[in-house]
Design a protein around this motif. Sequence first.
Motif, short mmCIF file in Angstrom:
data_model
loop_
_atom_site.label_atom_id
_atom_site.label_comp_id
_atom_site.label_asym_id
_atom_site.label_seq_id
_atom_site.Cartn_x
_atom_site.Cartn_y
_atom_site.Cartn_z
N VAL A 156 -5.75 7.66 -3.74
CA VAL A 156 -5.60 6.08 -4.08
C VAL A 156 -4.88 5.22 -3.51
N HIS A 157 -3.59 5.98 -2.53
CA HIS A 157 -3.24 4.91 -1.99
C HIS A 157 -4.54 4.85 -0.52
N ASP A 158 -5.46 5.77 -0.18
CA ASP A 158 -6.07 5.65 0.89
C ASP A 158 -6.93 4.35 -0.03
N LEU A 159 -7.88 4.94 -0.56
CA LEU A 159 -8.41 3.78 -1.11
C LEU A 159 -8.14 2.86 -1.03
N LEU A 160 -6.68 1.94 -1.16
CA LEU A 160 -6.33 1.12 -1.90
C LEU A 160 -6.45 0.39 0.13
N ASN A 161 -6.00 1.07 0.31
CA ASN A 161 -5.66 0.65 2.15
C ASN A 161 -7.50 0.23 2.20
N GLU A 162 -8.18 1.16 2.21
CA GLU A 162 -9.62 0.25 2.73
C GLU A 162 -10.40 -0.99 1.57
#
Length: 256
Positions: A47-53
């Motif tokens: 989720v964290h990586d997705l939010l960064n993208e």
Amino acid sequence: SSSLEDLCLHINMKISDIKKCLLMRDIGKDDSRKPVLCKIQNQVILVHDLLNEMENEIKQQEKLKDSLKEMQKAAERDQKEAQHLLEHIPRYLPKPQSCNTMPTVKHKGQTKAVEPNTEKKPAKEKKPAKEKKAIKEAALLTTEEFENVPAYLKGRITYDQINAVVQEINKAMLGKYKILDQPSRSMSAPDRNLYYRFIEEETKDTKGAFFIVEEDIKVFTQLKLDKRFYSILSILRHCQRVREIRGSGLIRYIVC
């Protein structure tokens, strides 16, 4: 769109899992629960990586939006300038210098030497055609020239007023030299009087030049020889449209 709704649903599900993880924090002490917690931890990282993208994508879209706004403002400025130019087209635009052709005028006293011819002349000999000479006219002022005229010369005189005088000067020039071009037999009495005046006004300094005097402006135009007229003549001299030759009590205006 459906893809955006699916993405939101996916993120909400991940957040819900995190909340459950926090509520069940104490369960981590139980070895049997550790695999579940590790799985939740991996979900949090995803989720964290997705939010960064998503954040990076949003920043790029904002930059694109700002660029489009700048392009829109530039296009609106260009449109306003074009509309202004369309609404303020000057009445007198610069054009190529026009010339009317006329045969050269033979002045009194001009004779051609006759060479002796021993050969027999043919029964009919054609007279050589008269050499054509162009009547020079003053070119209209351009807007750039008008803007560069000093303020002390220009005063309240407008661009249109100057070019109107230029046209009248050209009109007087054509009227004068059309009379000089006429055969003497076809001249009326008034034209013949003008013809003789034109010849008397010529000097060695005006040889080969086209000029008029104030009397020609009175005869061939409706211009008033007032203060504004002489101010416009000063502007035309400054812009090298006319020059003056003085002598015998006359001012001769020569087209440059």
